[in-house]
Design a protein around this motif. Structure first.
Motif, PDB file in Angstrom:
ATOM      1  N   TYR A 111       0.819  -1.212   0.000  1.00 45.91           N
ATOM      2  CA  TYR A 111       0.000   0.000   0.000  1.00 45.91           C
ATOM      3  C   TYR A 111       0.856   1.267   0.000  1.00 45.91           C
ATOM      4  O   TYR A 111       0.486   2.267  -0.604  1.00 45.91           O
ATOM      5  CB  TYR A 111      -0.921   0.032   1.220  1.00 45.91           C
ATOM      6  N   ALA A 112       1.991   1.256   0.682  1.00 48.61           N
ATOM      7  CA  ALA A 112       2.779   2.474   0.887  1.00 48.61           C
ATOM      8  C   ALA A 112       3.878   2.703  -0.144  1.00 48.61           C
ATOM      9  O   ALA A 112       4.329   3.833  -0.306  1.00 48.61           O
ATOM     10  CB  ALA A 112       3.403   2.440   2.277  1.00 48.61           C
ATOM     11  N   ARG A 113       4.327   1.672  -0.834  1.00 49.52           N
ATOM     12  CA  ARG A 113       5.454   1.802  -1.763  1.00 49.52           C
ATOM     13  C   ARG A 113       5.001   1.422  -3.179  1.00 49.52           C
ATOM     14  O   ARG A 113       4.675   0.270  -3.439  1.00 49.52           O
ATOM     15  CB  ARG A 113       6.605   0.882  -1.359  1.00 49.52           C
ATOM     16  N   ARG A 114       5.013   2.375  -4.069  1.00 50.52           N
ATOM     17  CA  ARG A 114       4.550   2.127  -5.438  1.00 50.52           C
ATOM     18  C   ARG A 114       5.357   1.059  -6.153  1.00 50.52           C
ATOM     19  O   ARG A 114       4.826   0.320  -6.969  1.00 50.52           O
ATOM     20  CB  ARG A 114       4.591   3.415  -6.252  1.00 50.52           C
ATOM     21  N   SER A 115       6.627   0.957  -5.851  1.00 51.13           N
ATOM     22  CA  SER A 115       7.490   0.012  -6.575  1.00 51.13           C
ATOM     23  C   SER A 115       7.575  -1.362  -5.900  1.00 51.13           C
ATOM     24  O   SER A 115       8.399  -2.182  -6.291  1.00 51.13           O
ATOM     25  CB  SER A 115       8.893   0.595  -6.700  1.00 51.13           C
ATOM     26  N   PHE A 116       6.722  -1.622  -4.914  1.00 48.11           N
ATOM     27  CA  PHE A 116       6.792  -2.900  -4.207  1.00 48.11           C
ATOM     28  C   PHE A 116       6.423  -4.049  -5.146  1.00 48.11           C
ATOM     29  O   PHE A 116       5.618  -3.889  -6.058  1.00 48.11           O
ATOM     30  CB  PHE A 116       5.887  -2.892  -2.973  1.00 48.11           C
ATOM     31  N   SER A 117       6.997  -5.208  -4.883  1.00 48.39           N
ATOM     32  CA  SER A 117       6.869  -6.379  -5.755  1.00 48.39           C
ATOM     33  C   SER A 117       5.447  -6.911  -5.902  1.00 48.39           C
ATOM     34  O   SER A 117       5.117  -7.501  -6.916  1.00 48.39           O
ATOM     35  CB  SER A 117       7.736  -7.529  -5.224  1.00 48.39           C
ATOM     36  N   TYR A 118       4.619  -6.749  -4.895  1.00 53.22           N
ATOM     37  CA  TYR A 118       3.281  -7.348  -4.900  1.00 53.22           C
ATOM     38  C   TYR A 118       2.199  -6.293  -4.696  1.00 53.22           C
ATOM     39  O   TYR A 118       2.411  -5.301  -4.010  1.00 53.22           O
ATOM     40  CB  TYR A 118       3.147  -8.384  -3.773  1.00 53.22           C
ATOM     41  N   ALA A 119       1.027  -6.583  -5.250  1.00 58.40           N
ATOM     42  CA  ALA A 119      -0.168  -5.776  -4.991  1.00 58.40           C
ATOM     43  C   ALA A 119      -0.788  -6.261  -3.682  1.00 58.40           C
ATOM     44  O   ALA A 119      -0.548  -7.403  -3.265  1.00 58.40           O
ATOM     45  CB  ALA A 119      -1.158  -5.941  -6.138  1.00 58.40           C
ATOM     46  N   PRO A 120      -1.591  -5.429  -3.027  1.00 60.61           N
ATOM     47  CA  PRO A 120      -2.197  -5.854  -1.755  1.00 60.61           C
ATOM     48  C   PRO A 120      -2.987  -7.162  -1.857  1.00 60.61           C
ATOM     49  O   PRO A 120      -2.877  -8.026  -0.987  1.00 60.61           O
ATOM     50  CB  PRO A 120      -3.112  -4.686  -1.388  1.00 60.61           C
ATOM     51  N   TRP A 121      -3.754  -7.322  -2.909  1.00 58.15           N
ATOM     52  CA  TRP A 121      -4.545  -8.545  -3.037  1.00 58.15           C
ATOM     53  C   TRP A 121      -3.653  -9.764  -3.195  1.00 58.15           C
ATOM     54  O   TRP A 121      -3.988 -10.848  -2.726  1.00 58.15           O
ATOM     55  CB  TRP A 121      -5.551  -8.447  -4.197  1.00 58.15           C
ATOM     56  N   GLU A 122      -2.470  -9.589  -3.831  1.00 62.53           N
ATOM     57  CA  GLU A 122      -1.534 -10.711  -3.971  1.00 62.53           C
ATOM     58  C   GLU A 122      -0.966 -11.118  -2.619  1.00 62.53           C
ATOM     59  O   GLU A 122      -0.833 -12.309  -2.327  1.00 62.53           O
ATOM     60  CB  GLU A 122      -0.382 -10.333  -4.916  1.00 62.53           C
ATOM     61  N   VAL A 123      -0.627 -10.139  -1.793  1.00 58.53           N
ATOM     62  CA  VAL A 123      -0.081 -10.432  -0.468  1.00 58.53           C
ATOM     63  C   VAL A 123      -1.098 -11.212   0.353  1.00 58.53           C
ATOM     64  O   VAL A 123      -0.776 -12.249   0.949  1.00 58.53           O
ATOM     65  CB  VAL A 123       0.334  -9.135   0.275  1.00 58.53           C
ATOM     66  N   LYS A 124      -2.336 -10.742   0.370  1.00 62.58           N
ATOM     67  CA  LYS A 124      -3.379 -11.423   1.139  1.00 62.58           C
ATOM     68  C   LYS A 124      -3.604 -12.841   0.624  1.00 62.58           C
ATOM     69  O   LYS A 124      -3.708 -13.792   1.406  1.00 62.58           O
ATOM     70  CB  LYS A 124      -4.681 -10.633   1.089  1.00 62.58           C
ATOM     71  N   THR A 125      -3.662 -12.985  -0.683  1.00 63.49           N
ATOM     72  CA  THR A 125      -3.887 -14.311  -1.281  1.00 63.49           C
ATOM     73  C   THR A 125      -2.744 -15.258  -0.967  1.00 63.49           C
ATOM     74  O   THR A 125      -2.973 -16.406  -0.568  1.00 63.49           O
ATOM     75  CB  THR A 125      -4.065 -14.180  -2.803  1.00 63.49           C
ATOM     76  N   MET A 126      -1.507 -14.791  -1.114  1.00 62.26           N
ATOM     77  CA  MET A 126      -0.352 -15.654  -0.848  1.00 62.26           C
ATOM     78  C   MET A 126      -0.282 -16.050   0.619  1.00 62.26           C
ATOM     79  O   MET A 126       0.053 -17.189   0.942  1.00 62.26           O
ATOM     80  CB  MET A 126       0.940 -14.964  -1.296  1.00 62.26           C
ATOM     81  N   LEU A 127      -0.599 -15.123   1.511  1.00 58.61           N
ATOM     82  CA  LEU A 127      -0.579 -15.453   2.932  1.00 58.61           C
ATOM     83  C   LEU A 127      -1.621 -16.530   3.239  1.00 58.61           C
ATOM     84  O   LEU A 127      -1.312 -17.512   3.913  1.00 58.61           O
ATOM     85  CB  LEU A 127      -0.837 -14.210   3.781  1.00 58.61           C
ATOM     86  N   LEU A 128      -2.823 -16.359   2.729  1.00 56.96           N
ATOM     87  CA  LEU A 128      -3.876 -17.339   2.985  1.00 56.96           C
ATOM     88  C   LEU A 128      -3.547 -18.703   2.394  1.00 56.96           C
ATOM     89  O   LEU A 128      -3.758 -19.741   3.029  1.00 56.96           O
ATOM     90  CB  LEU A 128      -5.212 -16.828   2.439  1.00 56.96           C
ATOM     91  N   GLN A 129      -3.002 -18.722   1.186  1.00 55.74           N
ATOM     92  CA  GLN A 129      -2.665 -19.989   0.541  1.00 55.74           C
ATOM     93  C   GLN A 129      -1.535 -20.718   1.256  1.00 55.74           C
ATOM     94  O   GLN A 129      -1.492 -21.942   1.257  1.00 55.74           O
ATOM     95  CB  GLN A 129      -2.281 -19.757  -0.925  1.00 55.74           C
ATOM     96  N   SER A 130      -0.630 -19.991   1.857  1.00 54.69           N
ATOM     97  CA  SER A 130       0.515 -20.628   2.505  1.00 54.69           C
ATOM     98  C   SER A 130       0.197 -21.159   3.899  1.00 54.69           C
ATOM     99  O   SER A 130       1.048 -21.768   4.539  1.00 54.69           O
ATOM    100  CB  SER A 130       1.693 -19.658   2.576  1.00 54.69           C
ATOM    101  N   MET A 131      -1.015 -20.978   4.354  1.00 54.78           N
ATOM    102  CA  MET A 131      -1.417 -21.472   5.671  1.00 54.78           C
ATOM    103  C   MET A 131      -1.651 -22.988   5.678  1.00 54.78           C
ATOM    104  O   MET A 131      -1.918 -23.560   6.723  1.00 54.78           O
ATOM    105  CB  MET A 131      -2.701 -20.775   6.128  1.00 54.78           C
TER     106      MET A 131
END
Length: 156
Positions: A111-131
């Motif tokens: 959310y805070a860094r435009r050049s970050f590797s992932y979009a917010p929805w990707e972070v949430k999805t990856m976290l949930l999938q890795s559980m």
């Protein structure tokens, strides 16, 4: 006498080379002078509150509100806040603790860094999938950590 000097020089050169190569590999292991990476995209940075958190991710919000009730109840306290999660120190040997800590930092960075590797929805999805398992959680935590550290080199 010359052979003795040559042998001494050879031993010194060999010792120097061994120290040089051994020193490079031990620098990555924790030790007495070990310090954690505290760049501007790491969990430690976000837990210090030196920068305002993005409005989309309030620091007093809970893990349950951000990632869902089932995820929070399965591994963490339901009232665990995001700022508490970034300040955790139990990631050593705890794959799910590392996943949460690095995942929240990745979410903040997305959310805070435009050049970050992932979009917010990707972070949430990856976290949930890795559980699904500890090895999956550990791998994803390492991926988030790498993205968080790489973000530090992309100063905006």
């Amino acid at each position: 006498m010359d052979s003795h000097r040559s042998l001494t020089r050879l031993v010194l050169v060999a010792f120097f080379l061994i120290c040089l190569f051994a020193g490079g590999s031990s620098a990555t292991r924790p030790g007495f002078f070990y310090t954690r990476h505290r760049g501007r995209c790491t969990p430690q940075y976000w837990s210090s509150r030196r920068e305002a958190w993005p409005r989309m991710v309030p620091e007093r919000s809970t893990v349950e509100k951000m990632f869902g009730v089932m995820v929070a109840k399965e591994r963490w306290r339901s009232d665990l806040t995001l700022v508490e999660s970034t300040a955790r120190n139990d990631e050593e040997g705890n794959a799910y603790g590392a996943l949460l800590k690095q995942g929240i930092a990745a979410l903040l960075n997305s959310y805070a860094r435009r050049s970050f590797s992932y979009a917010p929805w990707e972070v949430k999805t990856m976290l949930l999938q890795s559980m699904i398992s500890e090895p999956a959680a550990r791998r994803q935590a390492l991926q988030f950590a790498a993205a968080n550290v790489a973000c530090d080199s992309d100063q905006e």
